[in-house]
Structure formats: structure tokens, C-alpha cells
Motif scaffolding. Sequence first.
Motif, PDB file in Angstrom:
ATOM      1  N   ILE A 159      -2.094  -3.024  -6.977  1.00  0.00           N
ATOM      2  CA  ILE A 159      -3.505  -3.395  -6.257  1.00  0.00           C
ATOM      3  C   ILE A 159      -3.712  -4.602  -6.380  1.00  0.00           C
ATOM      4  O   ILE A 159      -4.085  -5.111  -5.321  1.00  0.00           O
ATOM      5  CB  ILE A 159      -4.486  -2.081  -6.993  1.00  0.00           C
ATOM      6  CG1 ILE A 159      -4.229  -0.771  -6.583  1.00  0.00           C
ATOM      7  CG2 ILE A 159      -5.868  -2.401  -6.451  1.00  0.00           C
ATOM      8  CD1 ILE A 159      -4.958   0.404  -7.320  1.00  0.00           C
TER       9      ILE A 159
ATOM     10  N   ASN B 198       0.975  -0.947  -0.037  1.00  0.00           N
ATOM     11  CA  ASN B 198      -0.061  -0.070   0.240  1.00  0.00           C
ATOM     12  C   ASN B 198       0.717   1.228  -0.117  1.00  0.00           C
ATOM     13  O   ASN B 198       0.542   2.212  -0.609  1.00  0.00           O
ATOM     14  CB  ASN B 198      -0.894   0.053   1.237  1.00  0.00           C
ATOM     15  CG  ASN B 198      -2.195  -0.816   0.905  1.00  0.00           C
ATOM     16  OD1 ASN B 198      -2.288  -1.227  -0.180  1.00  0.00           O
ATOM     17  ND2 ASN B 198      -2.522  -1.461   2.318  1.00  0.00           N
TER      18      ASN B 198
ATOM     19  N   ALA C  77      -1.860  -6.728  -3.966  1.00  0.00           N
ATOM     20  CA  ALA C  77      -2.244  -6.260  -2.649  1.00  0.00           C
ATOM     21  C   ALA C  77      -3.359  -7.384  -2.321  1.00  0.00           C
ATOM     22  O   ALA C  77      -3.658  -7.734  -1.075  1.00  0.00           O
ATOM     23  CB  ALA C  77      -2.685  -4.813  -2.347  1.00  0.00           C
TER      24      ALA C  77
END
Length: 435
Positions: free
Chosen positions: A426, A318, A429
Motif C-alpha cells: 500500500i 493493487n 502504491a
Amino acid sequence: MKTHIKGEKKVLNAWAFYDWANSVYALVISSSIFPLFYGSLFRLEDKESASFFGIETPSESIISYVTAIGFLIIAFISPLLSGVADYLGNKKFFLKLFCFVGSISCMMLYFFDLNNLYISLFFYMMALIGFWGSLVFYNSYLPDIAYPEQQDAVSAKGYSLGYIGSVILLLINLAMVMKSELFGFDGPMQAMKFSFVLVGIWWLGFSQISYRLLPNFRNSKKISTQAFFSGFRELKRIFKELKQYPVLKGYLGAFFVYSMAVQTVMIIAAYFGEKEVQWENDDQRQIGLIVSILLIQLIAVVGAILTSKLSKRIGNINALIVINTTWIFICICAYFVVKPTSFYIVAAMVGLVMGGIQSLSRSTYSKLLPETTDTTSFFSFYDVTEKIGIVIGMLIYGVIAQITGKMQNAILFLVVFFAIGIVLLIRTAKKEVIS
């Protein structure tokens, strides 16, 4: 032989101190004095281009293409040498070898001139190969000497020491350039050339401190043809193994894309400032460019520390998403840079995220590695990924700058790579949460 204790403070400090030794190349040669010297050479000859293998090529595209060739060579030889290092356990030997090649080549840049452009560019390329080649073995030490919970902090400490040490030498170089007559030089150009010699001496000298304490894992095996090419087989094996580690595979894909943009921006930033910014005169150009680089370095120390804290709060992936988003904003701002003031502002923003993304990228990869003693091959894969990305980035930059005649167009194009990197991060993640 003394037994190595993993996590030992003095060994961790010795590892981090190599950043102090070698970062002067990144600052003086790659980022500030050499780009200023290189641009001045062309201006003194009243040229904006030169014959490069029979083709009249803009000065900034020439250095871009030579840089790409250098990184391509590194991408090829790294697997060969990392395979040998893993087999023989002598990564310290190769760390010393590349340090020696790089530092001596820096000293040889004293003789750089346009009348002997090819040999001059050869030493520029060899200095680049020495610096980046040594990082393959330097980075691979991290999981060997530090536990996962130590790696973010130790990595950040290395970058911070590098920034501080390189700034000290740059300040000395700045004094030499601005007051060249007081130092006995025949003008600023000779002072710049002598600064390349100081870089080589600094790098070679301070690295000896790291060598004294870094462990040597050498064994009694002898080199063979099978061992020599084992690096490529290891890369192939690791590429197949990545299927078993979806988070690591996803991260490497993202790293390949965004690092392509990050490294290209960092390499060409000084050439951009030297040529595209509307300085009032040569004195302002010299002072302004060096001051902006100093600004980047000083802020980068803070940036590396803040990034380490941010990663602890929101996680490494992040934090990298946040930093890449910031890079997009910076590239868009750089497109409109014309005046020195706006260049300083963009430089400050670059400093804030530059150290952070390098430090966090390295430690994130280290933490995502599976349990293994084969760290050199894993880091060789990481470095080959980075180098191939740089080759592509520098070639794209050089071609766009050559075709359009405007460096800003090439920088703006890099926004695409940052955006793709964010999308891939993303996705990574999400895989991390699932796993």
C-alpha cells in the motif's frame, strides 16, 4: 553469430519453454511425489523423527532445515556467479550448469533412504540449488529479450507452460505409483524413486530446446579476481542505488516479506497434507495428495492468466495487494484443515493465487527496473532477497513446528508476514502515484 532481435516471438517462446522443462522439479520433487515418498520412508520405519546432527528432530523439521541451508547457499553463490555472468556475458553457461547439477541430483534421489540420510539429503539439497540457481539467470533474460509491454504476458506464459508440462509428467508418475506392478516396479516406493529419474531426464532434455534459441551475450573478456567478487560489489551498489528509485525500493521490501510466506507455504504444503490430514489409509493418502497437487497446478494456469488480466485493469501493485489478502484467508483456513475434503478446498484456493503471485511478482520487478544493461545483477538482488526470505521463513516454520508439535501453528504464524507485505505494498502504491 546471429544478431538477437529484442521482442522476437520465437526467442520469447524459447524462454517461456524453459518453464516447461524445469517446472517438473517444482511439482514432482518439491510439491508431490518426493514429500509423499519422504513421509512413507518414516512410516515404514515406524518413526516420526530421526537424529539430525545428534539431535532427535521431527521429519518435517529436518526437511525444513535442509531446505533453508540450500537456499542460504544459493543466496551466497548467486552474487558471485551473476557478477561473473555480467562480466563475461555468459549467463547461458550458468543456466546450463545449474540445470545439469539439478537434473542429475534429481536422478540421484533414486537412492534416497534413511540409512544414508546425510548423503540422501545432500542430493535433495543439490537438486534444490540446481533449480533455484538456474532461475537467477533464467529470470534475468526477461528484460533482455522482451519489451516492458510484453513482459507480463510472457512471464504468465512461462508459468502456464510450466504447470501444463509438469502436470503431464505427474500424471505419468501417478499411473506408475498406483499401478506399479503393471510397470514392472517392486511396489509404489520403487515407482516413486523412478519418478525422480524421469524428472531429471525431462528437465535436462527439454531445456535443450530453450538453449538453441536463447541468445548468448558472451564477450572476449577473461575472468579475474575482481570480476569474481564483482557480484557482491554490484549488490552493494544496487542497494545504494535503490534510494534513487523509491517505488522499486518499496516494492522489494514488500516482496521480501510476502514472498517469505508464499514460498514457505508452497514448499511445506505437501508435507503438511501428507502428515496432518486424516487420510483413511495409505492408498487414499497417495491418491489424495497427488490429486490435490494436480488440482493446484491446473487451477494455477487459470490463476496466472486471470492475475495478468487483473493487473492490466487495476495495476500490478493493487493486484498484488488483492492476492496477498487472499493468501491470509487461505492460511487461516489451513489452520482448521483436518479432513481430506477441506484439504482439497484449500488446495484449490492455493492454486488460484499461487501462479498469479509468482508471475506478477517477477514481471512487476522487471517493469520497475531503471533503464540498464545490467539486468543480471538487478535480478540477482531480487533473487537474493527472495532466498534470504525463504531461509527465514523455513527456519521459523521448522522451529515452531518442532516446539509446538503442530504444523498448523507454523502456517498460521505466516499470516503476520502477509499482513506486513500488504501494508508495504500500500505504501509502495502511494509512492507510485506520487512519482
